[in-house]
Enzyme design. Structure first.
Site, PDB file in Angstrom:
ATOM      1  N   ASP A  38      -4.640  -3.173   6.314  1.00 21.42           N
ATOM      2  CA  ASP A  38      -4.969  -1.598   5.605  1.00 21.42           C
ATOM      3  C   ASP A  38      -4.110  -0.566   6.527  1.00 21.42           C
ATOM      4  O   ASP A  38      -3.884  -0.793   7.930  1.00 21.42           O
ATOM      5  CB  ASP A  38      -6.663  -1.507   5.656  1.00 21.42           C
ATOM      6  CG  ASP A  38      -6.812  -1.989   4.534  1.00 21.42           C
ATOM      7  OD1 ASP A  38      -6.350  -2.492   3.551  1.00 21.42           O
ATOM      8  OD2 ASP A  38      -8.340  -2.083   4.444  1.00 21.42           O
TER       9      ASP A  38
ATOM     10  N   SER B 146       5.050 -20.180  -2.116  1.00 18.12           N
ATOM     11  CA  SER B 146       5.260 -21.573  -1.777  1.00 18.12           C
ATOM     12  C   SER B 146       4.504 -22.197  -2.998  1.00 18.12           C
ATOM     13  O   SER B 146       3.827 -21.826  -3.715  1.00 18.12           O
ATOM     14  CB  SER B 146       4.354 -22.181  -0.516  1.00 18.12           C
ATOM     15  OG  SER B 146       4.912 -21.386   0.528  1.00 18.12           O
TER      16      SER B 146
ATOM     17  N   GLU C 218       0.669  -1.178  -0.123  1.00 12.95           N
ATOM     18  CA  GLU C 218      -0.070   0.046  -0.024  1.00 12.95           C
ATOM     19  C   GLU C 218       0.916   1.371  -0.016  1.00 12.95           C
ATOM     20  O   GLU C 218       0.550   2.114  -0.446  1.00 12.95           O
ATOM     21  CB  GLU C 218      -0.924  -0.089   1.214  1.00 12.95           C
ATOM     22  CG  GLU C 218      -2.003  -0.875   1.255  1.00 12.95           C
ATOM     23  CD  GLU C 218      -3.154  -0.757   2.170  1.00 12.95           C
ATOM     24  OE1 GLU C 218      -3.325   0.575   2.648  1.00 12.95           O
ATOM     25  OE2 GLU C 218      -3.688  -1.638   2.571  1.00 12.95           O
TER      26      GLU C 218
ATOM     27  N   ASP D  12      -5.475  -9.887   1.175  1.00 18.14           N
ATOM     28  CA  ASP D  12      -5.389  -8.873   1.640  1.00 18.14           C
ATOM     29  C   ASP D  12      -5.974  -8.429   3.067  1.00 18.14           C
ATOM     30  O   ASP D  12      -7.207  -7.965   3.477  1.00 18.14           O
ATOM     31  CB  ASP D  12      -6.214  -7.685   0.586  1.00 18.14           C
ATOM     32  CG  ASP D  12      -5.936  -6.473   0.957  1.00 18.14           C
ATOM     33  OD1 ASP D  12      -4.931  -6.028   1.617  1.00 18.14           O
ATOM     34  OD2 ASP D  12      -6.546  -5.162   0.157  1.00 18.14           O
TER      35      ASP D  12
END
Length: 821
Positions: free
Chosen positions: A336, A261, A195, A333
């Site tokens: 934040d 991975s 971000e 995600d």
């Protein structure tokens, strides 16, 4: 003169004698901490005798009459072999490294204190199931039993590093194990860094160009493959700073080195043996010793075997006789960055959704070796902990009068991920394991499963629910006082992606995009792979049926889809052009390099020159593309982004404009930049690896750096504690070997598969596994690096639950008996 000479001889002899005596004394004290594996010990807190049978690779096979006794013995074995590593992981999670290492680690401690991971781990203990708490208690008692042995027997303080960094070792606690799992979550996430980088880059570029350099994944979602019979026959063809300095002790890795991975599975219909297959190789930073520790536990539900991490009593990737499980980072995600406005009239308040609200605060003291203690004022908003401007480059994107808070799923103090891990270990079927995954919070992972009849993949871990009106959709920092930017809880576990028994009989993940879901039901905006998946899909579909050996071949495959694509694009207008050049001239060296690459199949083999030529070329090419547009920010783009390079050459949305140098009068073409960057690369190769371009080797530059996090840069000791190996593979191969991206050794292999396992349920005891160094963390042990050369060569050791096989060539059997009444 003769007298002086005689005295010089005597002095030299004395110095040699003293040097030898000092080395002998150091060896004596260091070797005192080598554990004795053939032993009988009386210990408290076990109900019946327990055996730790160490096979010829020093893998402990633990046999007890209850799960509690088995977990006790695992704690004992972990502490015997990896005590220093365990204490360092715990200190890292607690933010207490500076007590040993001084100001060097002060920044690391500050970040961990602000995240407050250890306190959330302590709070999470009460959230575990009774069975999990019993196992954690037993494991902690096993660790502490070994500490008692060390103190009682004066066993060299438990590890040779303790002589250099002497400190009292606190008893192990259940919260310590939970904290290490949270530390793993920190190691595997990079959303915060992403971000910030996107925000910084967006300040310099318009939207189209931002989409070039930080591209969305253009590929189709892939998890399960279609039926083999529906495919076109034949082999498919390929077509064309403000942050902390990196420290090996830090879990705060650069974003390109976050978790990755591979895992895949084949159903009985796609297996030559009539039962299922599963392969897994988790990728983490390389260290000496490896973060992985192989172990077998004989539990009341049956035996399990696989890869553990010292400090945690669970098998993270492994199998029982009925079920196999593997993990890949899901790239959810899960973080934040929230920009919080500070009250200009009262710096102790921030703007909330309902007005000014007080920060939640607490002081925390960091003791610093050879320096004054540092007191931190920790602050939280409703969105999470406040990070200072000097961390994660947050100061570069934080406006005046504001601070940044971090929302992150791993900050839960009711985190039941450890209980979920235990439940997966005890599961016997795919359905049971999927159900067990519901309590997993962080890190978010793709759990790949195979029992004898079924295969599946399920994303486990909390996925934040965002408002559809979120200002940045979680892609950029956003104002925390706006309700639409705040998390709305998390999505139900049933919404997490799941793939069960696909019709094609093959499923897998290379950190690639698995689902296409529009925001806010998306999983992430940035997936971890756009390249390896192409090679994996080809290898899986090139065979109608698979075997254990074909899965091994796929794990070790070193052909780069990215190299095949990009070298063709960059060389399209350069192959076989120009007049013959004189020997020794730059033009002649360029022609030799292009001739080599024109016949190359993209195999990143350590013995070939082409991988080094290609890697240096594409790295120089990207730097030439971005330097004039991004200026100093170009230093943040340390690794080649294949999608960006392809967009430029194919002129997608006008991306070829990157090839024109803004500051120069002529209009450069991409062919011009490709030629210039190849010359740059050949100059760099000549300076670092010799002028004969056809004689260089990829393995000389692509050295696996299994370095000791503490002593790895200490003169003389570094030759003892570090393990260096020439390796194949690269950033975009299935045998993933991520390069450092940093000068002076940009192609060092620093992030790779520290554990590999392949499980065959037609004959489970023919399954195999390996770790990247050895089982012991003691540099003087023969088990410190004995598996490393096997790992480098792509070899494995048997992964058997047969107790007779373990005993047949055991290096030692430790029997733990209850203290006599």
């Amino acid at each position: 003169m003769a007298l002086i000479f005689r005295w010089l001889i005597r002095l030299a002899t004395a110095l040699i004698f003293l040097g030898v005596a000092a080395i002998a004394l150091a060896y004596y004290f260091a070797s005192r901490s080598l554990p004795e594996y053939n032993a009988n010990r009386e210990v408290a807190f076990i109900a019946a005798p327990v055996e730790i049978v160490r096979d010829n690779a020093n893998v402990p096979h633990i046999f007890g009459q209850s799960d509690a006794d088995v977990y006790f013995a695992l704690g004992y074995a972990h502490a015997q072999d990896r005590l220093w590593q365990m204490t360092m992981l715990r200190r890292t999670a607690q933010g207490r490294l500076s007590e040993l290492f001084g100001e060097r680690t002060l920044g690391i401690d500050e970040v961990l204190r602000r995240f407050d991971l250890y306190r959330t781990a302590v709070g999470s203990v009460d959230a575990q199931t009774p069975e999990t708490n019993a196992a954690l208690d037993a494991y902690a008692r096993g660790v502490n039993a070994w500490l008692a042995e060390v103190n009682k027997g004066a066993l060299g303080r438990g590890a040779p590093e303790m002589w250099l960094f002497n400190h009292a070792i606190a008893p192990w606690q259940p919260a310590d194990s939970i904290a290490i799992l949270k530390l793993m979550a920190l190691d595997l996430t990079s959303n915060l860094e992403d971000e910030v980088l996107r925000a910084r880059t967006s300040l310099l570029l318009e939207n189209d160009r931002l989409r070039d350099i930080l591209p969305d994944d253009p590929t189709n979602a892939v998890a399960a493959l279609p039926e083999y019979a529906s495919l076109i026959p034949g082999v498919p063809s390929y077509t064309p700073n403000m942050r902390l300095a990196y420290d090996p002790l830090s879990p705060l890795k650069p974003a390109p080195l976050s978790g990755a991975s591979n895992a895949w599975a084949a159903s009985a219909a796609r297996s030559a043996t009539g039962s299922t297959l599963l392969a897994n190789d988790p990728h983490l930073g390389l260290t000496a010793p490896s973060i992985w520790y192989l172990a077998r536990l004989e539990l009341e539900t049956g035996g399990i075997i696989g890869g553990t991490i010292p400090g945690m009593p669970v098998v993270l990737s492994g199998r029982s006789d009925a079920l196999g499980w593997g993990l890949t980072s899901a790239y959810v995600d899960d973080q934040d960055v929230m920009v919080e406005e500070v009250n200009p009239d009262n710096p102790e308040e921030y703007r909330s959704t309902t007005g000014w609200a007080p920060f939640r605060t607490r002081d925390s003291i960091i003791n610093v070796k050879d320096g004054p203690a540092v007191t931190l004022r920790l602050r939280w908003t409703a969105n999470g902990p406040v990070m200072p401007r000097g961390q994660y480059d947050l100061g570069t994107i934080t406006p005046p009068g504001h601070v940044t808070a971090i929302s992150w799923t791993a900050l839960s103090d009711r985190d039941t991920s450890m209980s979920a891990s235990f439940a997966i270990n005890h599961s016997r079927t795919v359905e049971e394991a999927i159900t067990a995954g519901e309590d997993f919070i962080a890190p978010a992972m793709n759990l790949t499963l195979a029992d004898r009849n079924r295969i599946a993949m399920k994303t486990i871990g909390a996925i934040p629910a965002r408002d559809a009106r979120h200002q940045s959709q979680g892609r950029l920092p956003a104002f925390g006082y706006l309700a639409e930017n705040r998390w709305q809880g998390r999505f139900p576990y049933g919404d997490n992606p799941a793939f069960l028994d696909p019709p094609g009989g093959i499923l897998g993940n290379t950190n690639n995009k698995t689902v296409d879901r529009p925001f806010p039901r998306h999983i992430t905006h940035k997936w971890g792979d756009t390249q390896r998946i192409n090679r994996w899909r080809r290898l899986m579909q090139a065979r109608e049926v698979h075997t254990r050996d074909s899965f091994i071949e796929t794990q070790l495959d070193s052909v780069s889809f990215a190299a095949r694509t990009l070298s063709t694009l960059m060389g399209a207008d350069l192959w076989f052009t120009g007049d013959a050049a004189a020997e020794g001239t730059p033009e002649r060296r360029r022609q030799i390099a292009l001739n080599l690459l024109s016949a190359w199949n993209g195999e990143m083999n350590e013995h070939l020159p082409e991988p080094l030529i290609y890697s240096a070329w594409v790295r120089a090419f990207q730097q030439r593309l971005i330097r004039d547009e991004l200026g100093p920010l170009a230093e943040e783009f340390t690794h080649v982004e294949p999608v960006f390079i392809e967009r430029v050459f194919r002129d997608i949305d006008g991306a070829s404009v990157w090839c024109d140098v803004i500051q120069s009068a002529p209009v450069e073409t991409c062919t011009d930049i490709a030629r210039q960057s190849l010359d740059d690369a050949l100059v760099w190769i000549a300076e670092n690896h010799g002028a004969a371009v056809e004689a260089v080797r990829w393995g000389d530059a692509h050295v696996a750096t299994h370095d000791h996090p503490v002593l790895g840069k200490t003169p003389i000791l570094e030759w003892v504690v570090n393990i260096r190996q020439s390796t194949s593979g690269g950033d975009h191969t299935l045998q993933r070997a991520k390069t450092s991206g940093m000068d002076p050794h940009p192609f060092y292999n620093v992030h790779a598969a520290g554990y590999r396992g392949v499980y065959d349920f037609a004959d489970p005891d023919s399954s195999v596994f390996i770790n990247s160094t050895g089982q012991s963390g003691h540099p003087l042990s023969r088990h410190y690096d004995n598996l490393g050369e096997l790992w480098r060569r792509g070899e494995y050791i048997p992964m058997s639950l047969d107790p007779d096989l373990a005993r047949a060539a055991a290096v030692g059997v430790t029997v733990l008996r209850p203290v006599a009444p």
